[in-house]
Design a protein around this motif. Structure first.
Motif, PDB file in Angstrom:
ATOM      1  N   ALA A  41       6.695 -23.554  11.923  1.00 57.95           N
ATOM      2  CA  ALA A  41       5.962 -22.284  11.942  1.00 57.95           C
ATOM      3  C   ALA A  41       6.900 -21.121  11.674  1.00 57.95           C
ATOM      4  N   SER A  42       6.336 -20.049  11.127  1.00 55.52           N
ATOM      5  CA  SER A  42       7.115 -18.818  10.982  1.00 55.52           C
ATOM      6  C   SER A  42       7.066 -18.070  12.309  1.00 55.52           C
ATOM      7  N   GLU A  43       7.618 -16.884  12.302  1.00 52.34           N
ATOM      8  CA  GLU A  43       7.679 -16.031  13.508  1.00 52.34           C
ATOM      9  C   GLU A  43       6.339 -15.891  14.206  1.00 52.34           C
ATOM     10  N   ASP A  44       5.258 -15.774  13.400  1.00 55.36           N
ATOM     11  CA  ASP A  44       3.929 -15.546  14.006  1.00 55.36           C
ATOM     12  C   ASP A  44       3.396 -16.790  14.722  1.00 55.36           C
ATOM     13  N   GLY A  45       4.048 -17.933  14.532  1.00 56.09           N
ATOM     14  CA  GLY A  45       3.631 -19.165  15.210  1.00 56.09           C
ATOM     15  C   GLY A  45       2.401 -19.807  14.610  1.00 56.09           C
ATOM     16  N   VAL A  46       1.841 -19.206  13.558  1.00 58.11           N
ATOM     17  CA  VAL A  46       0.588 -19.720  12.984  1.00 58.11           C
ATOM     18  C   VAL A  46       0.812 -20.182  11.546  1.00 58.11           C
ATOM     19  N   THR A  47       1.304 -19.278  10.716  1.00 61.20           N
ATOM     20  CA  THR A  47       1.626 -19.681   9.345  1.00 61.20           C
ATOM     21  C   THR A  47       2.955 -20.444   9.406  1.00 61.20           C
ATOM     22  N   HIS A  71       1.989 -35.469  25.075  1.00 61.05           N
ATOM     23  CA  HIS A  71       1.381 -34.947  26.307  1.00 61.05           C
ATOM     24  C   HIS A  71      -0.043 -34.473  26.087  1.00 61.05           C
ATOM     25  N   TYR A  72      -0.260 -33.779  24.976  1.00 61.22           N
ATOM     26  CA  TYR A  72      -1.571 -33.157  24.767  1.00 61.22           C
ATOM     27  C   TYR A  72      -2.322 -33.761  23.585  1.00 61.22           C
ATOM     28  N   GLY A  73      -1.733 -34.778  22.965  1.00 59.82           N
ATOM     29  CA  GLY A  73      -2.462 -35.524  21.934  1.00 59.82           C
ATOM     30  C   GLY A  73      -2.799 -34.725  20.693  1.00 59.82           C
ATOM     31  N   GLN A  74      -1.951 -33.744  20.353  1.00 56.42           N
ATOM     32  CA  GLN A  74      -2.234 -32.969  19.139  1.00 56.42           C
ATOM     33  C   GLN A  74      -1.862 -33.831  17.932  1.00 56.42           C
ATOM     34  N   GLU A  75      -2.850 -34.544  17.429  1.00 50.08           N
ATOM     35  CA  GLU A  75      -2.622 -35.570  16.393  1.00 50.08           C
ATOM     36  C   GLU A  75      -3.891 -35.782  15.587  1.00 50.08           C
ATOM     37  N   ILE A  76      -3.739 -36.015  14.306  1.00 47.56           N
ATOM     38  CA  ILE A  76      -4.874 -36.384  13.447  1.00 47.56           C
ATOM     39  C   ILE A  76      -4.414 -37.484  12.487  1.00 47.56           C
ATOM     40  N   PHE A  77      -5.368 -38.194  11.908  1.00 47.66           N
ATOM     41  CA  PHE A  77      -4.961 -39.222  10.942  1.00 47.66           C
ATOM     42  C   PHE A  77      -6.039 -39.425   9.896  1.00 47.66           C
ATOM     43  N   GLU A  78      -5.703 -40.224   8.900  1.00 45.87           N
ATOM     44  CA  GLU A  78      -6.622 -40.603   7.828  1.00 45.87           C
ATOM     45  C   GLU A  78      -6.492 -42.093   7.578  1.00 45.87           C
ATOM     46  N   PHE A 154       7.838 -28.894  23.967  1.00 47.45           N
ATOM     47  CA  PHE A 154       7.376 -27.704  24.686  1.00 47.45           C
ATOM     48  C   PHE A 154       6.194 -28.105  25.557  1.00 47.45           C
ATOM     49  N   LEU A 155       6.240 -27.805  26.835  1.00 47.72           N
ATOM     50  CA  LEU A 155       5.172 -28.277  27.721  1.00 47.72           C
ATOM     51  C   LEU A 155       4.063 -27.256  27.967  1.00 47.72           C
ATOM     52  N   GLY A 156       4.229 -26.039  27.474  1.00 42.91           N
ATOM     53  CA  GLY A 156       3.114 -25.084  27.579  1.00 42.91           C
ATOM     54  C   GLY A 156       1.995 -25.593  26.698  1.00 42.91           C
ATOM     55  N   VAL A 157       0.751 -25.314  27.074  1.00 43.28           N
ATOM     56  CA  VAL A 157      -0.353 -25.811  26.250  1.00 43.28           C
ATOM     57  C   VAL A 157      -0.689 -24.771  25.187  1.00 43.28           C
ATOM     58  N   ARG A 158      -0.158 -24.996  23.986  1.00 39.63           N
ATOM     59  CA  ARG A 158      -0.481 -24.155  22.819  1.00 39.63           C
ATOM     60  C   ARG A 158      -0.189 -24.977  21.566  1.00 39.63           C
ATOM     61  N   ALA A 159      -0.670 -24.488  20.430  1.00 37.42           N
ATOM     62  CA  ALA A 159      -0.438 -25.203  19.173  1.00 37.42           C
ATOM     63  C   ALA A 159       1.059 -25.309  18.907  1.00 37.42           C
TER      64      ALA A 159
END
Ligand code: COI
Length: 364
Positions: A41-47, A71-78, A154-159
């Motif tokens: 991610a860039s500085e903005d944490g999104v782009t 920890h939070y399962g942020q995962e996708i697949f095809e 990172f254990l905080g819950v965010r993207a």
């Protein structure tokens, strides 16, 4: 996107690979390489930016124990397949549909968008590197499994701000093992797969994790897959643990549950709808309740039922077990329409039926 390549790796001897290809099963063996692209991610944490696209030797991934996917399962697949044609060339089926779905899943799971051409290029590079792993037996293919995981520690819950996209490949025969035959399906009343506003339409690991306890129940009852219902909508049929479901009605109409946001929009599902329309069949995407399945089998309004997906292709459903109640006949042979659609779909994928919709993309 430019890929670098480290290609010298060979995990299995030629002899071992030949033995695996003679009987690939499903999902047990993996090829020599993997495709990887990293995102930061860039500085903005999104782009952010994708870079370091590479083909590297297949092997364990080194992950920080705090990586948020763990920890939070942020995962996708095809899931898609590479098919060897009679002339030795290798093709895949509608990869841009998978690329678009990956991005829809990514949006839902707060993961970054991946350029569709980069997605297809990752498949092409991996298949070129491991082309000797593409089986040529009937009904066999190289199953491709692209996936995206949050690697940031990172254990905080965010993207997550660090993400990895990878592709692995596995030679595959019939998903259910052995020869194709009708499977038994278990109705889950204790568990739901997805709810309104949830992640049902996304191809994310969490949906499959949530299906496993019901899948265990299915197996304990002698069934291969579990059927999930929408208990708030007249027990509407949703989908199986990892497959969509279709009904062939008397008179030749095809019915499948409509996409409500809780059902995965299968690429095989949409291809079957198109092939059926091409045959002049009526296709209805609508709510179909468990009661209609029961009555339809009893009074002959439903003539055939089948499951579909990349892994399952088109697999006939013999019996639906609803507790003690058995709907259908486990010994019934596969239906005519089911098998005709299966033959045509596999024919297009393997290059023996004309690709009139331009669905095939050459990989090697
Ligand atoms: C596929 O069909 O590709 C899937 O991801 C479903 C899974 C049952 C293997």
């Amino acid at each position: 996107m430019e890929f670098t390549e480290e290609l010298s790796h060979q995990r299995k001897s030629d002899q071992d690979r030949a033995a695996i290809l003679a009987n690939p099963g499903f999902g047990d063996f993996f090829t020599d390489h993997t495709a990887v692209i990293d995102w930061t991610a860039s500085e903005d944490g999104v782009t952010g930016t994708w870079d370091n696209a590479r083909i590297e030797p297949y092997g364990p991934i080194s992950l920080d124990p705090a990586a948020s996917v763990l920890h939070y399962g942020q995962e996708i697949f095809e899931g898609l397949k590479a098919y060897r044609h009679a002339d030795g060339t290798v093709w895949t089926f509608r990869p841009y549909a998978n690329a678009a779905r990956l991005n829809r899943s990514a949006e839902r799971l707060a993961l970054p968008q991946l350029d569709e051409d980069a997605f297809v290029e990752s498949l092409r590079r991996l298949v070129k590197a491991d082309v000797q792993w593409v089986p040529s037996g009937e009904g066999e293919a190289l199953y491709l499994r692209p996936f995206m995981i949050a690697t940031e520690a990172f254990l905080g819950v965010r993207a997550a701000r660090e993400v990895s996209y990878r592709v692995i490949a596995s030679p595959a025969g019939n998903y259910f093992g052995g020869e194709l035959k009708p499977v038994g399906i278990w109705v889950s009343h204790n568990y739901a797969r997805a709810g309104r506003g949830g992640t049902g339409a996304a191809k994310c690991g969490g949906n499959y994790a949530a299906s496993l306890v019901a899948q265990l129940e299915a197996e304990q009852n002698g069934c291969k897959q579990v059927l999930f219902l929408d208990p708030f909508n007249d027990e509407a049929v949703e989908e199986l643990g990892g497959m969509n479901v279709f009904f062939v009605m008397k008179g030749g109409k095809l019915v499948t549950p409509r996409l409500t946001g809780t059902i995965l929009e299968g690429v095989t599902r949409s291809s079957i709808i198109q092939l059926a329309k091409d045959r002049g069949m009526d296709v209805e995407e609508r709510t179909i309740a468990l009661g209609e399945w029961r009555e339809g089998i009893a009074n002959g309004d439903i003539e055939e039922v089948f499951a579909c997906g990349t892994a399952a292709v088109i697999t006939p459903i013999g019996v639906l077990k609803n507790g003690e109640e058995h709907i259908g006949d486990p010994e019934a042979p596969a239906g005519e329409v089911t098998m005709a659609l299966r033959t045509e779909l596999l024919g297009i994928q393997t290059g023996v039926v004309a690709d009139r919709h331009g669905w095939l993309e050459r990989l090697a």
